[in-house]
Design a protein around this motif. Structure first.
Motif, mmCIF file in Angstrom:
data_model
loop_
_atom_site.group_PDB
_atom_site.id
_atom_site.type_symbol
_atom_site.label_atom_id
_atom_site.label_comp_id
_atom_site.label_asym_id
_atom_site.label_seq_id
_atom_site.Cartn_x
_atom_site.Cartn_y
_atom_site.Cartn_z
ATOM 1 N N ASN A 128 0.931 -1.168 -0.014
ATOM 2 C CA ASN A 128 -0.182 -0.068 0.055
ATOM 3 C C ASN A 128 0.800 1.178 -0.014
ATOM 4 N N PRO A 129 0.680 2.103 -1.075
ATOM 5 C CA PRO A 129 1.541 3.169 -1.281
ATOM 6 C C PRO A 129 0.924 4.560 -0.352
ATOM 7 N N ASN A 130 -0.198 4.187 0.311
ATOM 8 C CA ASN A 130 -0.763 5.457 1.124
ATOM 9 C C ASN A 130 -1.057 4.950 2.549
ATOM 10 N N GLY B 54 -0.595 5.166 10.335
ATOM 11 C CA GLY B 54 0.036 6.571 10.377
ATOM 12 C C GLY B 54 0.532 7.132 11.462
ATOM 13 N N GLU B 55 0.157 6.809 12.436
ATOM 14 C CA GLU B 55 0.802 6.767 13.911
ATOM 15 C C GLU B 55 2.279 6.282 13.967
ATOM 16 N N LEU B 56 2.331 5.175 13.598
ATOM 17 C CA LEU B 56 3.746 4.563 13.815
ATOM 18 C C LEU B 56 4.684 5.028 12.968
ATOM 19 N N ALA B 57 4.236 5.124 11.708
ATOM 20 C CA ALA B 57 4.946 5.868 10.646
ATOM 21 C C ALA B 57 5.580 7.332 11.101
ATOM 22 N N SER C 4 13.811 6.114 7.034
ATOM 23 C CA SER C 4 13.281 7.623 6.646
ATOM 24 C C SER C 4 14.191 8.687 6.277
ATOM 25 N N LEU C 5 15.221 8.501 6.529
ATOM 26 C CA LEU C 5 16.440 9.432 6.374
ATOM 27 C C LEU C 5 16.819 9.254 4.713
ATOM 28 N N LEU C 6 16.471 8.044 4.091
ATOM 29 C CA LEU C 6 17.060 7.761 2.866
ATOM 30 C C LEU C 6 16.413 8.305 1.914
ATOM 31 N N PRO C 7 16.899 9.070 1.000
ATOM 32 C CA PRO C 7 15.979 9.711 -0.288
ATOM 33 C C PRO C 7 15.460 8.644 -1.128
ATOM 34 N N ILE C 8 14.508 7.621 -0.859
ATOM 35 C CA ILE C 8 14.351 6.794 -1.905
ATOM 36 C C ILE C 8 13.186 7.133 -2.547
ATOM 37 N N ALA D 206 4.814 5.771 1.625
ATOM 38 C CA ALA D 206 5.180 4.961 0.574
ATOM 39 C C ALA D 206 6.474 4.174 1.085
ATOM 40 N N GLN D 207 7.556 5.108 1.370
ATOM 41 C CA GLN D 207 8.690 4.562 1.790
ATOM 42 C C GLN D 207 8.737 3.662 3.029
ATOM 43 N N MET D 208 7.831 4.325 4.237
ATOM 44 C CA MET D 208 7.715 3.619 5.294
ATOM 45 C C MET D 208 7.155 2.172 5.059
#
Length: 632
Positions: free
Chosen positions: A27-29, A36-39, A64-68, A74-76
């Motif tokens: 899921n990208p959303n 949402g809270e954990l992210a 989360s610091l990586l510019p992916i 979506a990254q998380m």
């Protein structure tokens, strides 16, 4: 068969297939409940809900610091895909270790008549390397397509990391057990694999405390030898202290909670730095203990859920292979009771926990059953070696059965609902809500990470029942807090009695709870727009009994009693995407969300008709018919 002899190539294929499968379906959303809270807690390096999950939060922060990806959520979410895909590698390796070293005993006739008629001799499974690799690969493919395992790869949640650590734990603990067996149990020392297993068990406890129920199985297998008997020689003072020290070292990760909490991050659930008692309250998840062992009917329902989901973990026909696996497994009592202990303690704990998403608590059991499945394939090879490749039917069936439920690549249900609710309220609105699963949890991410609608103030009407919430609210919204400061203080004082297990008056707490929220509404009803979500209004009628409450989109507008009727043409609902998505996803939460949307639109319809806004009433009635959950 050369490729099947090459373990490294097979592992690479397994990981590639896993990560592609999950990349296509994650899921990208932002999605339901805690996502949402954990992210947000990870991205903002904050403190998440009990038990805090420090390891998960810290790993998430680094990721989360990586510019992916352009979208942080979506990254998380994709990090969970990586965790689960990597866990499949260690399942592959665990199956290899189990089959290559599996020892069992048989009684054979003794030709020497002076001795007993039978001798007890040890045997190993006689399989070629390519056969072991084939079984490991098919088992791992079954694992990555199993419904409950696959679901953990789709969004940012602690169970994805739990799967990785659990598989690491199983791998190293079997390595430890079989390493002792190769030495014929002549040493009383703990080999390095026992120490690694202890360290991983500690890490498991810093991710989710459900791992505490792995300790009995750990102790059991450590005290057994290759002769299927107890070996208490390892219980030396040195060994016990070594295990305690290594296990305790990892638990120091929990020091992150009070240290970071004292820095007052944006996400600071629990304010655990206040005292050691508050730290333990958060760490133990005490507020959730009311849902443990609460009702025998819950246990029956949850156990039924475990068995109901089994076919979707093993492609139905895999259940027969599990039975064949038991035939092999019972030949080694140590491994048999190790697996049985993992299953029993995990299931007994989970079946007595009254939450709607209980299936995630069964992932450890479904994972350990994969080892039994692999032994079932061993039984098949021993009987009919040529049909082993038919085992691929199990992951293929899993894929075909589960893909409709697990493909979340276009799942924007929660995001669209949250946008429709928030976009429909005026600037600087205060929203009273306890809609955690559908709105509050996702909105925490959207507001804190994506800086969406920073003007809105959410007053969470369930979280305020905990002593930390007023303190966090005072930090984030000092103006509102100060306007009702006396009510906050009075409420906090009496709430502390409840939280500290001191004598308290439930009715008195409830009255202060009501007075506090009435105070906020009274102070701002002529200054800022006030809204409430449907469940908050329905569950707290005494808070809103002196106000006019009007349906407006997916929220209720709270107004002074003498206010004129609202013009509903100002609503900004855009339901086109929700209508497109409404039938794509099944499950309890999507169904509940559709029901909630329906109720809100019906309320708009009734209000519109009662105020002579017929056109809008007709529109709301038509829209509600789209979302009415279908009866099965």
């Amino acid at each position: 068969m050369k490729i099947l002899d090459n373990t490294k190539i097979l592992i690479a294929i397994l990981f590639l297939v896993s990560i592609i499968l999950y990349a296509l379906t994650f899921n990208p959303n932002v999605t339901f409940t805690d996502n949402g809270e954990l992210a947000s807690a990870a991205i903002k390096l904050g403190i998440s809900h009990p038990t805090g999950y420090p390891l998960f939060t810290l790993l998430g922060f680094v990721w989360s610091l990586l510019p992916i990806m352009s979208s942080k959520i979506a990254q998380m979410n994709f990090l969970s895909s990586i965790f689960v895909a990597t866990s499949s590698i260690f399942l592959f390796l665990t199956v290899r270790v189990l089959i290559a070293n599996f020892i069992y005993f048989e009684n054979v006739k003794n030709s020497n008549k002076k001795k007993s008629n039978t001798d007890r001799i040890s045997k190993k499974l006689s399989l070629e390397n390519w056969q072991i690799n084939t079984i490991s690969l098919i088992t791992s493919f079954t694992y990555i397509t199993a419904l409950t395992i696959w679901e953990q790869a789709l969004f940012f949640e602690v169970y994805s990391l739990q799967l990785l650590l659990v598989n690491l734990f199983f791998y190293f603990i079997l390595k430890a057990y079989f390493a002792d067996a190769l030495q014929d149990n002549k040493t009383h020392q703990l080999n390095r694999f026992w120490l690694i297993s202890t360290f991983i068990l500690g890490l498991l406890l810093t991710n989710h405390l459900i791992a505490i129920w792995l300790i009995p199985s750990f102790v059991w297998i450590m005290l057994r030898n290759s002769q299927d008997k107890f070996n208490f020689s390892k219980l030396t003072t040195k060994n016990i202290l070594t295990i305690i020290i290594i296990g305790t070292i990892t638990l120091f990760l929990y020091a992150y909670l009070p240290i970071r909490s004292a820095m007052l991050p944006e996400i600071n659930w629990g304010w655990v730095h206040r005292s050691f008692d508050k730290f333990l309250y958060h760490l133990s998840g005490k507020q959730y203990q009311v849902w443990m062992f609460s009702d025998s009917s819950v246990a029956i329902d949850n156990l039924g859920e475990f068995f109901a989901l089994l076919p979707k973990q093993f492609g139905y026909i895999g259940l027969f292979v599990l039975i064949f696996g038991l035939i092999i497994l019972v030949k080694n009592k140590t491994i048999f009771f190790f697996i049985l202990a993992v299953l029993a303690f995990n299931i007994l704990y989970a079946m007595n926990y009254s939450i709607f998403d209980i299936e995630t608590y069964f992932v450890t059991s479904y994972t350990i059953l994969m080892l039994v499945l692999s032994l079932g394939f061993v039984w098949i090879i021993q009987k009919q070696p040529k049909i082993i490749f038919l085992g691929l039917l199990i992951p293929i069936l899993n894929l075909s059965i589960n893909i409709a439920h697990t493909n979340k690549s276009e799942d924007a249900l929660v995001k669209e609902y949250t946008y429709n609710l928030a976009d429909n309220v005026e600037q600087n609105a205060i929203i009273f809500s306890s809609q955690w699963d559908f709105f509050v949890g996702p909105f925490i991410y959207l507001q804190n990470v994506e800086n969406y609608r920073k003007d809105i103030v959410i007053f969470e009407t369930e979280l305020v029942r905990r002593t930390w919430y007023p303190k966090q609210f005072a930090k984030t919204h000092p103006e509102i807090y100060n306007q009702s400061k006396s009510q906050f203080i009075e409420y906090e004082q009496i709430l502390e009695l409840f939280e500290s297990d001191k004598p308290y008056n439930r009715n008195e707490i409830q009255q202060h709870y009501v007075n506090l929220q009435k105070s906020i509404i009274d102070n701002y009803i002529n200054q800022r727009p006030i809204y409430a979500t449907l469940e908050t209004y329905a569950n707290n009628l005494d808070i809103f009994n002196n106000y006019k409450v009007v349906p407006f989109g997916f929220a209720l507008r709270v107004l002074p009693l003498n206010s004129p009727e609202i013009n509903l043409s100002k609503m900004k609902l855009d339901l086109s995407k929700l209508i497109t998505l409404k039938d794509k996803y099944d499950g309890e939460l999507p169904t509940a969300l559709m029901g909630l949307i329906t109720e809100n639109l019906k309320n708009v319809n009734m209000y519109a008709n009662s105020t002579n806004q017929r056109q809008i009433g007709e529109w709301a009635a038509q829209q509600s018919s789209y979302f009415t959950p279908k009866r099965k």
